[in-house]
Design an enzyme around this catalytic site. Structure first.
Site, PDB file in Angstrom:
ATOM      1  N   SER A 209      36.271  41.822  36.903  1.00  0.00           N
ATOM      2  CA  SER A 209      37.355  41.628  37.861  1.00  0.00           C
ATOM      3  C   SER A 209      38.695  41.706  37.133  1.00  0.00           C
ATOM      4  CB  SER A 209      37.174  40.245  38.491  1.00  0.00           C
ATOM      5  OG  SER A 209      38.080  40.085  39.530  1.00  0.00           O
ATOM      6  N   HIS A 211      41.738  40.688  38.045  1.00  0.00           N
ATOM      7  CA  HIS A 211      42.719  39.598  38.158  1.00  0.00           C
ATOM      8  C   HIS A 211      42.421  38.410  37.253  1.00  0.00           C
ATOM      9  CE1 HIS A 211      40.702  36.524  40.811  1.00  0.00           C
ATOM     10  NE2 HIS A 211      39.934  37.555  41.105  1.00  0.00           N
ATOM     11  N   THR A 247      39.673  55.811  49.441  1.00  0.00           N
ATOM     12  CA  THR A 247      40.738  56.258  48.536  1.00  0.00           C
ATOM     13  C   THR A 247      40.982  55.193  47.482  1.00  0.00           C
ATOM     14  OG1 THR A 247      41.712  57.543  50.303  1.00  0.00           O
ATOM     15  CG2 THR A 247      43.150  57.029  48.440  1.00  0.00           C
ATOM     16  N   CYS A 338      37.155  18.928  46.202  1.00  0.00           N
ATOM     17  CA  CYS A 338      37.490  17.567  46.661  1.00  0.00           C
ATOM     18  C   CYS A 338      37.805  17.589  48.145  1.00  0.00           C
ATOM     19  CB  CYS A 338      38.746  17.069  45.956  1.00  0.00           C
ATOM     20  SG  CYS A 338      38.509  16.848  44.227  1.00  0.00           S
TER      21      CYS A 338
HETATM   22  N1  PLP Z   1      32.075  35.801  38.909  1.00  0.00           N
HETATM   23  C1  PLP Z   1      32.751  34.885  38.205  1.00  0.00           C
HETATM   24  C2  PLP Z   1      32.149  34.309  36.967  1.00  0.00           C
HETATM   25  C3  PLP Z   1      34.015  34.485  38.616  1.00  0.00           C
HETATM   26  O1  PLP Z   1      34.694  33.566  37.908  1.00  0.00           O
HETATM   27  C4  PLP Z   1      34.560  35.048  39.800  1.00  0.00           C
HETATM   28  C5  PLP Z   1      35.868  34.586  40.309  1.00  0.00           C
HETATM   29  O2  PLP Z   1      36.131  33.401  40.391  1.00  0.00           O
HETATM   30  C6  PLP Z   1      33.818  36.009  40.505  1.00  0.00           C
HETATM   31  C7  PLP Z   1      32.585  36.356  40.026  1.00  0.00           C
HETATM   32  C8  PLP Z   1      34.377  36.663  41.747  1.00  0.00           C
HETATM   33  O3  PLP Z   1      35.389  37.554  41.375  1.00  0.00           O
HETATM   34  P1  PLP Z   1      36.415  38.281  42.382  1.00  0.00           P
HETATM   35  O4  PLP Z   1      37.464  37.282  42.689  1.00  0.00           O
HETATM   36  O5  PLP Z   1      36.959  39.448  41.628  1.00  0.00           O
HETATM   37  O6  PLP Z   1      35.637  38.745  43.567  1.00  0.00           O
END
Ligand code: PLP
Length: 692
Positions: A209, A211, A247, A338
């Site tokens: 990912s 981000h 795209t 929480c």
């Molecule tokens: N797998 C792990 C270990 C993650 O930390 C996360 C995001 O918190 C994800 C999968 C999901 O990623 P995305 O936000 O890119 O869908």
């Protein structure tokens, strides 16, 4: 300045990634499927970024697709593997009876397994691979169970704890078991922090990912081993070799490319090395240990990413610690979800077998590999300030400073209210309805205040209150006389009234058991100004209490804070709750020069406080836990009141309570300080002398 220590949740976008994204949106905006020059430029960009990612991840002859993020990558991998299993089963081949995933996997993995298992009608058993106290997969279990598995999912590094999986050990266990299972490795948290050489292993699928590593949200990668089965999740225009139609997200790809370029840079100007990150984490750990004596780590640091710290502090909830850090403008995350009243323990820490208090009290602090020396120094200084705030407010496990106790304080435990009533002039106090689970917190407060405890009373006669009294007497023998003669409700046998200096406490025994405790101020003849009793039971005592005296309830799950006989009888009309947005704040202050702004955060937050700088406005500190002290004065004056807190929750409770009690001008700052348009300017904390 915000100190963002929540990089495992997401990261800011690197400046060069932002520039690349803008370039791709504004200048090089072509569609890579177009055959004209603008399109060809976009195609070249995609090819270049993919080649870079292939080098960094050593993908060999495997495929590397651009997807929207790890959740999509996980869906695609699971769909591909499960679809292949179904085809094999339909062809009469054995596919095993189960799907295995690590017990600490991100929810996207077990949820995708459940979803596609049901959609494809496979109906295989879905089972978690247990982990040990260090968060490592049980390899004996894997060796035993893998031969019956069609797919095995194990993450490279855990998002909550940072625990790095033993991928070589897992691979060896799969080999030794003779399993033909497909293998997915979630590489999200490992990217940029530990090396991954995908083509050197039997890994079939690996999602990533953007981000989590300084690219924007909405871009990710999926590795598919050469020869691993594949079923597209998205069909359409045939982009990405028809493996993922739609795209392409060109600005996301360009930004990810800039991040990967920085990662590949041999000079390493943007990202820190593993050793540097470990050094940074060691400094953060030392600051934490000093600020929170007794802190325990929830995963061994040596086996975790050098960017993650997950810890719990005895006696301090995850929610409290998050509020404390947030007040210091430090962003961390709770290791657990929480709700307002109760912290749900982290399933990751529970799967590791950690005690409940650790699993429910966890805090995660995570840095990204682009942080620098100055950032770490500032983070350490803020952590130290958090520790100092706790010590001054009697919240530290050790080294607390003496405090002055005055008026009423409320301590909540899952809706139950315990009250401490203290008189600074007489240096005496009384406790009402303590619970054994509150022992350490109450003992700490009472020790810091150091007043003799005149009585520990129970409004209902519940056994738990008596138990808490006995525990407190054992803990604080110099403040509470264990041998005092008391009745079953804790009332001293020799006294008809408890004299607390300026205040007096009388009691009325209730039909059916229990007692109402009536507080008056001034001499013996004064009327009741506050009654500790269940509001429903107060109706029978209307004569003694009076219609308008405040009632402090023994239970307050509904977060009403207080009531009156008139309200309980339905005779009083509640005023409407008034809400204000951050944008309206200055206008409100200009229109209401007589307004009082009230910070309802707790003192340990106010010590680190950031409050809006508003010229000429009166500011008062009144933590929600001390709220009852101020209500009578506010109701008498009826001046405009604007309550604020961090997120708008507590200020809403405060304004709602006052409106219900008939205050016509009780406002809440919706969204709290967190949503004020510009970063609030640090102003001196509200004057503690205004605390009543
Ligand atoms: N797998 C792990 C270990 C993650 O930390 C996360 C995001 O918190 C994800 C999968 C999901 O990623 P995305 O936000 O890119 O869908």
């Amino acid at each position: 300045m915000e100190i963002y220590l929540d990089a495992n949740a997401t990261t800011p976008v690197l400046p060069q990634a932002k520039a690349a994204a803008i370039q791709a949106m504004v200048e090089d905006y072509g569609n890579p499927s177009s055959v004209h020059s603008t399109g060809l430029k976009a195609r070249a960009l995609i090819d270049g970024v993919r080649a870079r990612a292939q080098r960094l991840l050593d993908t060999g002859r495997g495929q590397l697709l651009f997807v929207s993020g790890a959740t999509e990558g996980i869906q695609t991998a699971v769909l591909s593997a499960l679809h292949a299993l179904r085809e094999r089963r339909e062809a009469g081949e054995a596919i095993g009876s189960q799907l295995l995933y690590g017990a600490t996997e991100h929810k996207a993995v077990p949820e995708a397994l459940k979803h596609w298992n049901a959609v494809l009608g496979l109906n295989l058993a879905i089972r978690a691979i247990p982990v040990n106290l260090q968060g490592q997969h049980d390899l004996d279990f894997l060796r035993r169970e893998a031969p019956q598995a069609g797919l095995v999912c194990t993450m490279a590094a855990n998002n909550e704890t940072g625990v790095v999986s033993d991928l070589a050990g897992i691979e060896a266990a799969l080999e030794a078991s003779g399993s033909a299972a497909f293998w997915m490795v979630d590489g999200v948290q490992a990217l940029g922090k530990i090396p991954l050489r995908l083509s050197q292993s039997r890994i079939d699928y690996a999602p990533f990912s953007g981000h989590k590593l300084y690219a924007p949200k909405g871009i990710g990668l999926l590795y598919v081993r050469n020869g691993a089965p594949f079923t597209p999740l998205m069909a359409g225009g045939g982009q990405e070799g028809a493996l993922r139609s739609g795209t392409e997200n060109m600005s996301g790809i360009a930004a990810l490319g800039a991040v990967l370029e920085a990662l590949e840079d041999p000079e390493g100007k943007t990202f820190r090395s593993h050793a540097e990150m470990s050094g940074f984490r060691a400094r953060l750990a030392a600051a934490l240990e000093q600020a929170f004596p007794g802190l325990v780590y929830n995963a061994p640091l040596a086996q975790s990413l050098p960017t993650t710290l997950n810890f719990s502090v005895p006696g301090l909830s995850s929610r409290l610690l998050q509020d404390l850090f947030d007040a210091a403008d430090v962003r961390v995350s709770g290791g657990s979800a929480c709700s307002a009243a109760k912290a749900a323990p982290s399933f990751v820490l529970q799967a590791m077998g950690l005690p409940d208090w650790q699993a429910a009290g966890a805090v995660r602090l995570s840095i990204g590999p682009a942080v620098d020396e100055a950032f770490i120094a500032e983070a350490c200084a803020r952590i130290q300030a958090c520790g100092e705030s706790l010590r001054r407010n009697c919240m530290s496990p050790t080294d607390n400073l003496p405090t002055v106790g005055e008026g009423l304080s409320r301590f909540m435990l899952e809706g139950a209210c315990c009250y401490v009533l203290a008189d600074a002039a007489a240096q005496r106090c009384v406790l009402i309805d303590p619970l054994p689970e509150q022992l350490s917190r109450l003992a700490q407060v009472l020790r810091c205040q150091n007043y003799p405890i005149a009585a520990v009373l129970s409004s209902s006669g519940a056994a738990a209150h008596g138990e808490a009294r006995a525990l407190l007497a054992a803990e604080l023998p110099d403040l509470l006389d264990a041998a005092a003669e008391i009745d079953a409700l804790g009332w001293p046998l020799t006294q008809t009234e408890l004299d607390l200096g300026a205040r007096r406490l009388r009691r009325v025994l209730l039909d059916g058991g229990g007692q109402a405790l009536l507080l008056s101020e001034g001499g013996p003849a004064q009327a009741c100004c506050l009654a500790f009793v269940d509001p429903q039971q107060a109706l029978a005592l209307a004569e003694q209490i009076g219609p308008q005296a405040l009632i402090a309830p023994p239970n307050d799950l509904a977060q009403l804070l207080a009531s009156t006989v008139a309200l309980e009888r339905g005779e009083a009309v509640a005023a409407p709750l008034l809400q204000l947005s951050g944008e309206q704040l200055q206008r409100f202050v200009d229109a209401h020069p007589d307004a009082l702004l009230i910070d309802v955060r707790e003192p340990y937050e106010q010590f680190l406080s950031q409050t809006p700088e508003l010229a000429g406005v009166a500011l008062q500190a009144m933590p929600l836990s001390r709220f009852l002290n101020a209500i009578p004065g506010w109701l008498a004056e009826q001046q405009p009141l604007l309550f604020f807190c961090r997120s708008g929750n507590r200020s809403r409770q405060a304004a709602q309570a006052l409106a219900r009690l008939g205050h016509g001008q009780a406002w809440t700052l919706a969204g709290g300080l967190a949503l004020l348009p510009d970063a609030p300017i640090v102003a001196p904390a509200a004057d503690p002398a205004l605390l009543v």
